[in-house]
Design an enzyme around this catalytic site. Structure first.
Site, PDB file in Angstrom:
ATOM      1  N   VAL A 322       0.721  -1.154  -0.057  1.00  0.00           N
ATOM      2  CA  VAL A 322       0.070  -0.035  -0.019  1.00  0.00           C
ATOM      3  C   VAL A 322       0.907   1.299  -0.231  1.00  0.00           C
ATOM      4  CG1 VAL A 322      -1.748   1.338   1.128  1.00  0.00           C
ATOM      5  CG2 VAL A 322      -1.790  -1.151   1.141  1.00  0.00           C
ATOM      6  N   ASN A 427      22.009  -2.148 -14.382  1.00  0.00           N
ATOM      7  CA  ASN A 427      22.493  -3.047 -15.609  1.00  0.00           C
ATOM      8  C   ASN A 427      23.204  -2.246 -16.526  1.00  0.00           C
ATOM      9  OD1 ASN A 427      21.673  -5.400 -14.059  1.00  0.00           O
ATOM     10  ND2 ASN A 427      19.784  -5.394 -15.232  1.00  0.00           N
ATOM     11  N   GLY A 478       9.607   2.912   1.665  1.00  0.00           N
ATOM     12  CA  GLY A 478       9.136   3.650   2.987  1.00  0.00           C
ATOM     13  C   GLY A 478       9.966   4.460   3.626  1.00  0.00           C
TER      14      GLY A 478
END
Length: 574
Positions: A322, A427, A478
Protein backbone atom coordinates in the site's frame (compact mmCIF):
# COMPACT_ATOMS: atom_id res chain seq x y z
CA UNK A 1 29.48 61.30 -17.95
CA UNK A 2 28.79 59.57 -21.26
CA UNK A 3 30.43 56.17 -21.90
CA UNK A 4 32.62 57.66 -24.62
CA UNK A 5 33.93 60.36 -22.29
CA UNK A 6 34.74 57.80 -19.60
CA UNK A 7 36.77 55.72 -22.04
CA UNK A 8 38.67 58.81 -23.16
CA UNK A 9 39.49 59.67 -19.54
CA UNK A 10 40.85 56.15 -18.98
CA UNK A 11 42.97 56.38 -22.10
CA UNK A 12 44.55 59.62 -20.90
CA UNK A 13 45.36 58.17 -17.45
CA UNK A 14 46.58 54.80 -18.77
CA UNK A 15 50.33 55.67 -18.84
CA UNK A 16 50.15 56.94 -15.29
CA UNK A 17 48.29 53.82 -14.12
CA UNK A 18 50.87 51.59 -15.77
CA UNK A 19 53.68 53.44 -14.04
CA UNK A 20 51.94 53.10 -10.65
CA UNK A 21 51.35 49.38 -11.19
CA UNK A 22 54.96 48.74 -12.18
CA UNK A 23 56.21 50.62 -9.15
CA UNK A 24 53.83 48.71 -6.86
CA UNK A 25 54.91 45.26 -8.10
CA UNK A 26 58.58 46.24 -8.15
CA UNK A 27 58.43 47.36 -4.52
CA UNK A 28 56.95 43.95 -3.59
CA UNK A 29 59.57 42.02 -5.63
CA UNK A 30 56.90 40.47 -7.83
CA UNK A 31 59.06 40.39 -11.03
CA UNK A 32 61.83 38.48 -9.23
CA UNK A 33 59.39 35.93 -7.78
CA UNK A 34 57.73 35.39 -11.16
CA UNK A 35 61.09 34.92 -12.83
CA UNK A 36 62.03 32.27 -10.26
CA UNK A 37 58.74 30.44 -10.77
CA UNK A 38 59.10 30.47 -14.57
CA UNK A 39 62.70 29.26 -14.42
CA UNK A 40 61.73 26.37 -12.15
CA UNK A 41 58.82 25.50 -14.41
CA UNK A 42 61.07 25.28 -17.45
CA UNK A 43 63.08 22.44 -15.93
CA UNK A 44 59.90 20.55 -14.97
CA UNK A 45 58.21 21.01 -18.40
CA UNK A 46 54.74 19.97 -17.06
CA UNK A 47 52.15 18.79 -19.64
CA UNK A 48 49.70 21.44 -18.42
CA UNK A 49 51.82 24.58 -18.17
CA UNK A 50 49.08 26.94 -17.02
CA UNK A 51 47.72 24.36 -14.62
CA UNK A 52 51.17 24.17 -13.05
CA UNK A 53 51.41 27.95 -12.80
CA UNK A 54 47.94 28.04 -11.25
CA UNK A 55 49.17 25.67 -8.53
CA UNK A 56 52.48 27.50 -8.06
CA UNK A 57 52.98 28.38 -4.37
CA UNK A 58 54.64 31.67 -5.28
CA UNK A 59 51.50 32.94 -6.96
CA UNK A 60 50.34 35.99 -5.09
CA UNK A 61 48.55 38.67 -7.02
CA UNK A 62 47.42 38.96 -10.60
CA UNK A 63 49.43 41.37 -12.72
CA UNK A 64 47.06 43.95 -14.11
CA UNK A 65 48.38 46.64 -16.44
CA UNK A 66 45.07 47.76 -17.87
CA UNK A 67 42.49 49.75 -16.00
CA UNK A 68 39.86 48.27 -18.31
CA UNK A 69 40.67 44.77 -17.08
CA UNK A 70 40.81 45.87 -13.48
CA UNK A 71 37.03 45.89 -13.05
CA UNK A 72 36.32 42.78 -15.14
CA UNK A 73 38.91 40.44 -13.64
CA UNK A 74 38.80 39.02 -10.14
CA UNK A 75 41.10 40.62 -7.60
CA UNK A 76 42.15 37.08 -6.69
CA UNK A 77 45.41 35.22 -6.87
CA UNK A 78 47.61 34.46 -9.82
CA UNK A 79 46.31 30.90 -9.63
CA UNK A 80 42.81 32.02 -10.58
CA UNK A 81 44.20 33.91 -13.56
CA UNK A 82 46.23 31.00 -14.97
CA UNK A 83 43.47 28.49 -14.23
CA UNK A 84 41.50 29.96 -17.12
CA UNK A 85 44.20 28.77 -19.53
CA UNK A 86 44.85 25.37 -17.97
CA UNK A 87 43.81 22.15 -19.71
CA UNK A 88 40.42 20.67 -18.83
CA UNK A 89 40.49 17.72 -16.41
CA UNK A 90 40.61 14.27 -17.98
CA UNK A 91 40.02 10.80 -16.56
CA UNK A 92 43.26 9.14 -15.56
CA UNK A 93 42.17 6.13 -13.48
CA UNK A 94 39.11 4.07 -12.56
CA UNK A 95 38.80 1.95 -9.45
CA UNK A 96 36.05 -0.62 -8.98
CA UNK A 97 35.23 -2.10 -5.57
CA UNK A 98 32.86 -4.70 -4.26
CA UNK A 99 30.67 -3.19 -1.53
CA UNK A 100 27.44 -4.16 0.21
CA UNK A 101 24.00 -2.74 -0.53
CA UNK A 102 21.23 -1.95 1.93
CA UNK A 103 20.36 -5.62 2.55
CA UNK A 104 23.91 -6.90 2.78
CA UNK A 105 24.28 -8.20 -0.77
CA UNK A 106 27.35 -7.43 -2.91
CA UNK A 107 27.18 -4.62 -5.43
CA UNK A 108 29.56 -2.33 -7.35
CA UNK A 109 31.21 0.95 -6.41
CA UNK A 110 33.08 2.98 -9.05
CA UNK A 111 35.53 5.77 -8.20
CA UNK A 112 36.90 8.13 -10.87
CA UNK A 113 40.28 9.88 -10.66
CA UNK A 114 41.09 12.81 -12.95
CA UNK A 115 44.25 14.66 -13.90
CA UNK A 116 43.64 18.22 -12.68
CA UNK A 117 46.51 20.71 -13.19
CA UNK A 118 49.03 17.87 -13.51
CA UNK A 119 47.82 16.19 -10.29
CA UNK A 120 45.83 12.98 -9.91
CA UNK A 121 42.73 13.67 -7.82
CA UNK A 122 39.77 11.57 -6.75
CA UNK A 123 36.67 13.40 -8.00
CA UNK A 124 33.72 11.22 -6.99
CA UNK A 125 32.42 7.70 -6.52
CA UNK A 126 29.05 6.11 -7.06
CA UNK A 127 27.30 2.89 -6.05
CA UNK A 128 24.85 1.26 -8.44
CA UNK A 129 22.45 -1.34 -7.09
CA UNK A 130 22.37 -4.73 -8.74
CA UNK A 131 18.85 -5.66 -9.82
CA UNK A 132 17.54 -9.21 -10.01
CA UNK A 133 14.08 -10.73 -10.03
CA UNK A 134 13.51 -13.40 -7.37
CA UNK A 135 9.95 -14.47 -6.74
CA UNK A 136 8.55 -14.30 -3.22
CA UNK A 137 8.00 -18.08 -3.08
CA UNK A 138 11.32 -18.99 -4.71
CA UNK A 139 12.97 -22.22 -3.62
CA UNK A 140 16.21 -22.22 -1.60
CA UNK A 141 18.01 -23.56 -4.67
CA UNK A 142 16.80 -20.60 -6.76
CA UNK A 143 17.89 -18.15 -4.06
CA UNK A 144 21.36 -19.73 -3.86
CA UNK A 145 21.65 -19.65 -7.64
CA UNK A 146 20.74 -15.95 -7.64
CA UNK A 147 23.40 -15.18 -5.03
CA UNK A 148 26.04 -17.05 -7.04
CA UNK A 149 24.98 -15.25 -10.20
CA UNK A 150 25.12 -11.90 -8.43
CA UNK A 151 28.65 -12.56 -7.15
CA UNK A 152 29.80 -13.66 -10.61
CA UNK A 153 28.31 -10.52 -12.14
CA UNK A 154 30.02 -8.21 -9.64
CA UNK A 155 33.35 -9.99 -10.08
CA UNK A 156 33.07 -9.71 -13.86
CA UNK A 157 32.18 -6.01 -13.56
CA UNK A 158 35.28 -5.45 -11.40
CA UNK A 159 37.43 -7.06 -14.09
CA UNK A 160 35.96 -4.72 -16.70
CA UNK A 161 36.27 -1.54 -14.64
CA UNK A 162 39.79 -2.18 -13.36
CA UNK A 163 40.97 -3.57 -16.71
CA UNK A 164 39.79 -2.83 -20.22
CA UNK A 165 37.37 -0.02 -19.35
CA UNK A 166 40.09 1.70 -17.34
CA UNK A 167 42.24 1.86 -20.47
CA UNK A 168 39.36 2.77 -22.77
CA UNK A 169 38.17 5.83 -20.82
CA UNK A 170 41.62 7.19 -20.00
CA UNK A 171 42.23 10.79 -21.16
CA UNK A 172 38.50 11.28 -21.76
CA UNK A 173 36.96 14.55 -20.59
CA UNK A 174 34.20 13.67 -18.09
CA UNK A 175 32.12 16.61 -19.32
CA UNK A 176 31.66 14.75 -22.64
CA UNK A 177 28.92 12.39 -21.46
CA UNK A 178 27.79 11.45 -24.97
CA UNK A 179 31.27 10.29 -25.94
CA UNK A 180 31.66 8.28 -22.74
CA UNK A 181 28.28 6.59 -23.23
CA UNK A 182 29.08 5.89 -26.87
CA UNK A 183 32.28 4.09 -25.89
CA UNK A 184 30.47 2.18 -23.14
CA UNK A 185 27.71 1.17 -25.56
CA UNK A 186 30.21 -0.13 -28.10
CA UNK A 187 32.07 -2.03 -25.40
CA UNK A 188 28.86 -3.62 -24.13
CA UNK A 189 27.73 -4.61 -27.64
CA UNK A 190 31.11 -6.27 -28.18
CA UNK A 191 30.74 -8.23 -24.93
CA UNK A 192 27.23 -9.35 -25.94
CA UNK A 193 28.55 -10.72 -29.23
CA UNK A 194 31.41 -12.47 -27.44
CA UNK A 195 28.92 -14.09 -25.06
CA UNK A 196 26.76 -15.28 -27.98
CA UNK A 197 29.78 -16.79 -29.70
CA UNK A 198 30.87 -18.48 -26.48
CA UNK A 199 27.44 -20.03 -25.95
CA UNK A 200 27.27 -21.18 -29.57
CA UNK A 201 30.66 -22.90 -29.29
CA UNK A 202 29.68 -24.42 -25.95
CA UNK A 203 26.46 -25.78 -27.45
CA UNK A 204 28.31 -27.33 -30.38
CA UNK A 205 30.79 -29.02 -28.06
CA UNK A 206 27.98 -30.43 -25.92
CA UNK A 207 26.14 -31.78 -28.94
CA UNK A 208 29.32 -33.36 -30.25
CA UNK A 209 30.12 -34.94 -26.88
CA UNK A 210 26.71 -36.54 -26.49
CA UNK A 211 26.73 -40.09 -27.86
CA UNK A 212 23.66 -41.95 -29.04
CA UNK A 213 21.87 -43.43 -26.00
CA UNK A 214 21.58 -47.20 -25.70
CA UNK A 215 18.22 -48.67 -26.64
CA UNK A 216 16.05 -49.35 -23.60
CA UNK A 217 12.64 -50.96 -24.19
CA UNK A 218 9.83 -48.83 -22.89
CA UNK A 219 7.80 -50.30 -20.06
CA UNK A 220 4.07 -50.01 -20.62
CA UNK A 221 2.16 -48.55 -17.72
CA UNK A 222 -0.31 -50.97 -16.19
CA UNK A 223 -3.55 -49.44 -15.00
CA UNK A 224 -5.34 -51.31 -12.20
CA UNK A 225 -8.61 -52.87 -13.26
CA UNK A 226 -11.76 -51.03 -12.47
CA UNK A 227 -10.04 -47.60 -12.50
CA UNK A 228 -9.31 -45.25 -15.34
CA UNK A 229 -5.97 -43.51 -15.43
CA UNK A 230 -6.10 -39.79 -14.79
CA UNK A 231 -9.67 -39.72 -13.47
CA UNK A 232 -10.19 -38.03 -10.10
CA UNK A 233 -13.15 -38.41 -7.80
CA UNK A 234 -15.45 -35.50 -7.25
CA UNK A 235 -17.96 -33.41 -9.10
CA UNK A 236 -16.85 -32.42 -12.58
CA UNK A 237 -17.20 -28.75 -13.36
CA UNK A 238 -19.27 -27.93 -16.41
CA UNK A 239 -17.53 -24.55 -16.93
CA UNK A 240 -14.04 -24.66 -18.36
CA UNK A 241 -11.69 -22.26 -16.63
CA UNK A 242 -10.06 -19.78 -18.95
CA UNK A 243 -6.33 -20.57 -19.10
CA UNK A 244 -3.86 -17.90 -18.02
CA UNK A 245 -1.18 -17.11 -20.53
CA UNK A 246 2.31 -18.24 -19.53
CA UNK A 247 4.63 -15.68 -18.04
CA UNK A 248 7.03 -13.94 -20.36
CA UNK A 249 10.64 -15.03 -19.88
CA UNK A 250 12.78 -12.59 -17.92
CA UNK A 251 15.03 -10.59 -20.21
CA UNK A 252 18.54 -12.03 -19.88
CA UNK A 253 21.14 -9.81 -18.23
CA UNK A 254 24.74 -10.05 -19.34
CA UNK A 255 27.08 -10.96 -16.53
CA UNK A 256 29.03 -7.85 -15.55
CA UNK A 257 26.66 -5.37 -17.22
CA UNK A 258 26.33 -3.37 -13.99
CA UNK A 259 29.75 -1.90 -14.83
CA UNK A 260 28.16 0.05 -17.70
CA UNK A 261 25.54 1.71 -15.48
CA UNK A 262 28.04 2.41 -12.72
CA UNK A 263 30.59 4.06 -15.01
CA UNK A 264 28.03 6.13 -16.93
CA UNK A 265 26.60 7.55 -13.72
CA UNK A 266 30.08 8.11 -12.27
CA UNK A 267 31.11 10.08 -15.38
CA UNK A 268 27.99 12.26 -15.03
CA UNK A 269 28.75 12.96 -11.35
CA UNK A 270 32.37 13.73 -12.21
CA UNK A 271 31.36 16.18 -14.93
CA UNK A 272 28.97 17.92 -12.55
CA UNK A 273 31.63 18.13 -9.83
CA UNK A 274 34.26 19.58 -12.16
CA UNK A 275 31.79 22.17 -13.44
CA UNK A 276 30.84 22.99 -9.84
CA UNK A 277 27.20 22.22 -10.69
CA UNK A 278 24.69 20.06 -8.79
CA UNK A 279 24.06 16.76 -10.52
CA UNK A 280 20.37 17.49 -11.14
CA UNK A 281 21.21 20.76 -12.96
CA UNK A 282 23.91 18.96 -14.94
CA UNK A 283 21.34 16.39 -16.07
CA UNK A 284 18.71 19.03 -16.84
CA UNK A 285 21.22 20.77 -19.12
CA UNK A 286 21.88 17.47 -20.89
CA UNK A 287 18.20 16.75 -21.44
CA UNK A 288 17.40 20.23 -22.75
CA UNK A 289 20.54 20.57 -24.91
CA UNK A 290 22.23 23.10 -22.59
CA UNK A 291 19.09 25.28 -22.54
CA UNK A 292 18.32 25.15 -18.82
CA UNK A 293 14.61 25.58 -17.97
CA UNK A 294 13.77 28.62 -15.88
CA UNK A 295 11.99 26.41 -13.31
CA UNK A 296 12.16 22.78 -12.22
CA UNK A 297 9.36 20.69 -10.75
CA UNK A 298 9.95 18.37 -7.81
CA UNK A 299 8.80 14.75 -8.30
CA UNK A 300 6.06 13.54 -5.99
CA UNK A 301 7.25 10.80 -3.62
CA UNK A 302 5.43 7.45 -3.74
CA UNK A 303 5.86 6.28 -0.16
CA UNK A 304 5.25 2.67 0.83
CA UNK A 305 3.05 2.40 3.92
CA UNK A 306 2.39 -1.34 4.15
CA UNK A 307 4.26 -4.28 2.68
CA UNK A 308 1.73 -7.07 2.22
CA UNK A 309 1.89 -10.40 0.41
CA UNK A 310 0.91 -14.03 0.83
CA UNK A 311 1.76 -14.06 4.52
CA UNK A 312 -0.71 -11.25 5.28
CA UNK A 313 -4.12 -12.00 6.68
CA UNK A 314 -7.46 -11.50 4.97
CA UNK A 315 -7.71 -9.54 1.76
CA UNK A 316 -4.35 -7.88 2.34
CA UNK A 317 -2.74 -10.91 0.71
CA UNK A 318 -4.24 -9.75 -2.59
CA UNK A 319 -1.94 -6.69 -2.60
CA UNK A 320 1.80 -6.39 -2.77
CA UNK A 321 1.98 -3.12 -0.89
CA UNK A 322 0.00 0.00 0.00
CA UNK A 323 1.52 3.31 -1.11
CA UNK A 324 0.64 6.91 -0.32
CA UNK A 325 1.11 9.89 -2.64
CA UNK A 326 0.81 13.40 -1.20
CA UNK A 327 -1.40 15.95 -3.02
CA UNK A 328 0.31 17.82 -5.85
CA UNK A 329 -0.31 21.22 -4.25
CA UNK A 330 1.86 20.36 -1.21
CA UNK A 331 5.60 20.83 -1.12
CA UNK A 332 7.77 17.77 -0.65
CA UNK A 333 8.45 18.83 2.94
CA UNK A 334 4.74 19.22 3.71
CA UNK A 335 3.91 15.94 2.01
CA UNK A 336 6.54 13.96 3.93
CA UNK A 337 5.39 15.48 7.23
CA UNK A 338 1.83 14.40 6.48
CA UNK A 339 2.96 10.92 5.45
CA UNK A 340 4.96 10.52 8.65
CA UNK A 341 1.88 11.36 10.68
CA UNK A 342 -0.18 8.78 8.78
CA UNK A 343 2.54 6.18 9.31
CA UNK A 344 2.57 6.94 13.03
CA UNK A 345 -1.21 6.48 13.27
CA UNK A 346 -1.01 3.23 11.29
CA UNK A 347 1.58 1.83 13.69
CA UNK A 348 -0.81 2.50 16.58
CA UNK A 349 -3.68 0.75 14.81
CA UNK A 350 -1.76 -2.38 13.87
CA UNK A 351 -1.79 -4.98 16.66
CA UNK A 352 1.48 -6.95 16.58
CA UNK A 353 0.05 -9.72 18.74
CA UNK A 354 -3.03 -10.32 16.57
CA UNK A 355 -3.63 -13.73 15.09
CA UNK A 356 -1.86 -14.45 11.85
CA UNK A 357 0.86 -12.44 10.19
CA UNK A 358 0.42 -8.70 10.12
CA UNK A 359 1.41 -6.53 7.18
CA UNK A 360 4.88 -5.11 7.60
CA UNK A 361 5.43 -1.38 7.96
CA UNK A 362 7.81 -0.89 5.04
CA UNK A 363 10.83 -2.51 6.64
CA UNK A 364 10.81 -5.52 4.35
CA UNK A 365 13.70 -5.85 1.94
CA UNK A 366 11.25 -6.25 -0.93
CA UNK A 367 10.96 -2.56 -1.68
CA UNK A 368 9.16 -2.43 -5.04
CA UNK A 369 5.46 -2.86 -5.79
CA UNK A 370 5.00 -5.41 -8.52
CA UNK A 371 1.28 -6.04 -8.51
CA UNK A 372 -1.94 -4.46 -7.39
CA UNK A 373 -4.01 -7.63 -7.80
CA UNK A 374 -3.18 -11.26 -7.26
CA UNK A 375 -4.08 -12.43 -10.75
CA UNK A 376 -3.17 -10.45 -13.83
CA UNK A 377 -6.14 -9.70 -16.09
CA UNK A 378 -6.04 -10.72 -19.74
CA UNK A 379 -5.75 -8.22 -22.59
CA UNK A 380 -9.45 -7.49 -22.94
CA UNK A 381 -10.01 -7.14 -19.21
CA UNK A 382 -7.07 -4.79 -18.93
CA UNK A 383 -8.37 -2.74 -21.84
CA UNK A 384 -11.74 -2.45 -20.05
CA UNK A 385 -9.98 -1.24 -16.89
CA UNK A 386 -8.01 1.36 -18.83
CA UNK A 387 -11.13 2.65 -20.59
CA UNK A 388 -13.08 2.80 -17.32
CA UNK A 389 -10.60 4.49 -14.97
CA UNK A 390 -7.83 5.85 -17.21
CA UNK A 391 -9.34 9.35 -17.22
CA UNK A 392 -9.26 9.50 -13.39
CA UNK A 393 -5.98 7.87 -12.36
CA UNK A 394 -2.57 6.74 -13.54
CA UNK A 395 -2.09 3.19 -14.79
CA UNK A 396 1.61 2.48 -14.40
CA UNK A 397 3.65 -0.34 -15.96
CA UNK A 398 6.66 -1.69 -14.11
CA UNK A 399 7.64 -5.24 -15.03
CA UNK A 400 5.86 -4.77 -18.37
CA UNK A 401 8.59 -2.39 -19.46
CA UNK A 402 11.67 -3.49 -21.38
CA UNK A 403 15.19 -2.41 -20.55
CA UNK A 404 15.85 1.29 -21.03
CA UNK A 405 18.34 0.77 -23.85
CA UNK A 406 15.83 -1.45 -25.67
CA UNK A 407 13.06 1.14 -25.38
CA UNK A 408 15.33 3.87 -26.75
CA UNK A 409 16.47 1.61 -29.58
CA UNK A 410 12.88 0.84 -30.60
CA UNK A 411 11.82 4.51 -30.22
CA UNK A 412 8.46 3.23 -28.99
CA UNK A 413 6.99 2.64 -25.54
CA UNK A 414 6.22 -0.93 -26.54
CA UNK A 415 4.23 -1.92 -23.46
CA UNK A 416 0.52 -2.54 -22.84
CA UNK A 417 -1.86 0.36 -22.60
CA UNK A 418 -0.70 2.50 -19.66
CA UNK A 419 -0.02 6.04 -18.48
CA UNK A 420 3.70 5.71 -17.86
CA UNK A 421 6.66 3.60 -16.81
CA UNK A 422 8.67 2.91 -13.69
CA UNK A 423 12.32 3.31 -14.68
CA UNK A 424 15.10 1.62 -12.73
CA UNK A 425 18.70 2.63 -13.27
CA UNK A 426 20.75 -0.57 -13.26
CA UNK A 427 22.58 -3.13 -15.41
CA UNK A 428 23.61 -1.74 -18.84
CA UNK A 429 21.64 1.52 -18.53
CA UNK A 430 23.49 4.68 -19.58
CA UNK A 431 22.74 8.30 -18.70
CA UNK A 432 22.30 9.18 -22.38
CA UNK A 433 19.69 6.42 -22.72
CA UNK A 434 17.86 7.77 -19.68
CA UNK A 435 17.71 11.32 -21.01
CA UNK A 436 16.54 10.09 -24.41
CA UNK A 437 13.86 7.89 -22.85
CA UNK A 438 12.45 10.75 -20.77
CA UNK A 439 12.28 12.90 -23.91
CA UNK A 440 10.41 10.07 -25.61
CA UNK A 441 7.99 9.73 -22.70
CA UNK A 442 7.33 13.48 -22.66
CA UNK A 443 6.55 13.44 -26.37
CA UNK A 444 4.14 10.51 -26.05
CA UNK A 445 2.12 11.89 -23.10
CA UNK A 446 3.57 9.35 -20.72
CA UNK A 447 4.91 10.04 -17.25
CA UNK A 448 8.26 8.85 -15.95
CA UNK A 449 8.69 7.36 -12.49
CA UNK A 450 12.19 6.78 -11.14
CA UNK A 451 12.23 3.72 -8.89
CA UNK A 452 14.83 2.04 -6.71
CA UNK A 453 16.05 -1.41 -7.82
CA UNK A 454 15.59 -4.41 -5.55
CA UNK A 455 19.05 -3.95 -4.04
CA UNK A 456 19.19 -0.42 -2.60
CA UNK A 457 22.27 1.55 -1.59
CA UNK A 458 22.97 4.79 0.25
CA UNK A 459 23.90 6.56 -3.01
CA UNK A 460 21.36 9.36 -3.45
CA UNK A 461 22.03 10.02 -7.16
CA UNK A 462 18.61 8.57 -8.02
CA UNK A 463 16.98 11.71 -6.57
CA UNK A 464 19.10 13.99 -8.76
CA UNK A 465 18.15 11.85 -11.76
CA UNK A 466 14.45 12.23 -10.99
CA UNK A 467 14.65 16.02 -10.54
CA UNK A 468 16.98 16.74 -13.44
CA UNK A 469 15.10 14.57 -15.93
CA UNK A 470 11.67 15.85 -14.88
CA UNK A 471 10.16 12.63 -13.50
CA UNK A 472 6.56 12.95 -12.28
CA UNK A 473 7.05 10.59 -9.33
CA UNK A 474 9.93 9.00 -7.45
CA UNK A 475 9.48 5.61 -5.80
CA UNK A 476 11.92 5.10 -2.92
CA UNK A 477 10.04 2.77 -0.57
CA UNK A 478 9.05 3.54 3.00
CA UNK A 479 10.17 6.30 5.34
CA UNK A 480 12.56 4.01 7.19
CA UNK A 481 16.05 2.48 6.84
CA UNK A 482 19.13 4.57 6.28
CA UNK A 483 19.56 4.03 2.53
CA UNK A 484 16.00 5.26 1.90
CA UNK A 485 15.98 8.16 4.38
CA UNK A 486 19.21 9.43 2.78
CA UNK A 487 17.37 9.79 -0.52
CA UNK A 488 14.37 11.51 1.08
CA UNK A 489 16.76 13.96 2.77
CA UNK A 490 18.37 14.68 -0.60
CA UNK A 491 14.91 15.33 -2.05
CA UNK A 492 14.22 17.87 0.71
CA UNK A 493 17.61 19.54 0.19
CA UNK A 494 17.05 19.99 -3.55
CA UNK A 495 13.60 21.48 -2.96
CA UNK A 496 15.05 23.94 -0.46
CA UNK A 497 17.83 24.91 -2.88
CA UNK A 498 15.42 25.48 -5.78
CA UNK A 499 13.10 27.55 -3.58
CA UNK A 500 16.03 29.67 -2.38
CA UNK A 501 17.13 30.32 -5.99
CA UNK A 502 13.58 31.11 -7.13
CA UNK A 503 13.56 28.26 -9.67
CA UNK A 504 11.05 25.95 -7.97
CA UNK A 505 7.89 25.42 -9.99
CA UNK A 506 4.72 24.92 -7.99
CA UNK A 507 3.00 21.55 -8.08
CA UNK A 508 1.15 20.78 -11.29
CA UNK A 509 -2.26 19.14 -11.45
CA UNK A 510 -2.44 15.55 -12.59
CA UNK A 511 -3.31 15.00 -16.25
CA UNK A 512 -4.78 11.60 -17.00
CA UNK A 513 -5.23 9.88 -20.34
CA UNK A 514 -8.78 9.09 -21.43
CA UNK A 515 -8.13 5.78 -23.19
CA UNK A 516 -11.79 5.29 -24.06
CA UNK A 517 -11.97 8.67 -25.81
CA UNK A 518 -8.71 7.99 -27.65
CA UNK A 519 -10.02 4.61 -28.80
CA UNK A 520 -13.19 6.23 -30.18
CA UNK A 521 -11.13 8.91 -31.91
CA UNK A 522 -8.99 6.28 -33.59
CA UNK A 523 -12.08 4.36 -34.73
CA UNK A 524 -13.64 7.54 -36.15
CA UNK A 525 -10.45 8.33 -38.04
CA UNK A 526 -10.31 4.82 -39.44
CA UNK A 527 -13.95 5.01 -40.55
CA UNK A 528 -13.28 8.34 -42.26
CA UNK A 529 -10.37 6.98 -44.27
CA UNK A 530 -11.07 5.86 -47.88
CA UNK A 531 -11.13 2.15 -48.56
CA UNK A 532 -7.78 0.75 -49.62
CA UNK A 533 -7.85 -2.32 -51.83
CA UNK A 534 -4.34 -3.56 -51.07
CA UNK A 535 -2.53 -3.68 -47.74
CA UNK A 536 -5.25 -1.98 -45.68
CA UNK A 537 -3.36 -2.55 -42.42
CA UNK A 538 -0.35 -0.54 -41.36
CA UNK A 539 3.03 -2.19 -41.23
CA UNK A 540 4.52 -3.51 -38.03
CA UNK A 541 6.62 -0.38 -37.48
CA UNK A 542 3.76 2.08 -38.05
CA UNK A 543 1.35 0.86 -35.37
CA UNK A 544 0.14 3.72 -33.16
CA UNK A 545 1.56 3.96 -29.69
CA UNK A 546 -0.63 2.62 -26.86
CA UNK A 547 -2.88 0.89 -29.41
CA UNK A 548 -1.13 -2.46 -29.07
CA UNK A 549 -2.37 -5.15 -26.71
CA UNK A 550 0.65 -7.00 -25.40
CA UNK A 551 0.96 -10.22 -23.47
CA UNK A 552 -1.34 -9.68 -20.48
CA UNK A 553 1.02 -11.33 -18.03
CA UNK A 554 3.31 -8.32 -18.28
CA UNK A 555 0.53 -6.28 -16.75
CA UNK A 556 1.23 -7.50 -13.24
CA UNK A 557 3.46 -4.46 -12.73
CA UNK A 558 0.66 -1.93 -13.12
CA UNK A 559 -0.68 -0.01 -10.14
CA UNK A 560 -3.55 2.38 -9.48
CA UNK A 561 -3.52 5.71 -7.69
CA UNK A 562 -4.86 5.15 -4.18
CA UNK A 563 -7.34 8.01 -4.35
CA UNK A 564 -9.03 6.46 -7.41
CA UNK A 565 -8.64 2.74 -6.76
CA UNK A 566 -11.84 2.61 -4.72
CA UNK A 567 -13.91 3.89 -7.63
CA UNK A 568 -13.39 0.83 -9.84
CA UNK A 569 -16.42 -0.71 -11.49
CA UNK A 570 -16.63 -4.32 -10.24
CA UNK A 571 -18.03 -5.49 -13.58
CA UNK A 572 -14.74 -4.88 -15.36
CA UNK A 573 -12.59 -6.86 -12.94
CA UNK A 574 -11.77 -10.52 -13.54
Amino acid sequence: MEPGGERELRRRHLPELRHQAAEYYRSNEVPQRLEEALNATFYLRPPDLYGHLADAPTATTVVQTSATHHKNEDKGSLANYFSKFSKPPVICKLIGRKVLDGVGRPTLEVEIFCTVKNHEKSICSTVVSSHSEILENASPEAIDADENERNDSINRALEWVNGSLNEMLRDLQPADQCKADELLGEYFAKKVEEEKERKAIEKEEQEAAISAPAYVPALSAVTPSGKKKGVKLGKKSSVAEKPISPAEPIEPVLCGSIAIAGLSLAVAKTGATINNTPLYLHLALMKHDLDLPKELTMPLPMVTLLSCGKSSSGKLKLMKEVMLIPPAELTVKQGIERLLEIQKQMMRLLDPVSKGSSPQLTDSKKGSARSAVKKAPDGQQWSNICNAVGSRCYLIAEDAAKSISKLVEDQNINVPKCSGLIIKYTNQTKISDLTELTRLLDGQRHIAILGSPAGESSDDSLVDLAVGLGARFIKLGGLSRGERVTKYNRLLAIEEELAKNGTLRSGENHEFVDFAEEALTVEELLDALPTIEQDPWPSEHSQPLLAQDQNPVSLHGSTLHLNEATNLDPSILP
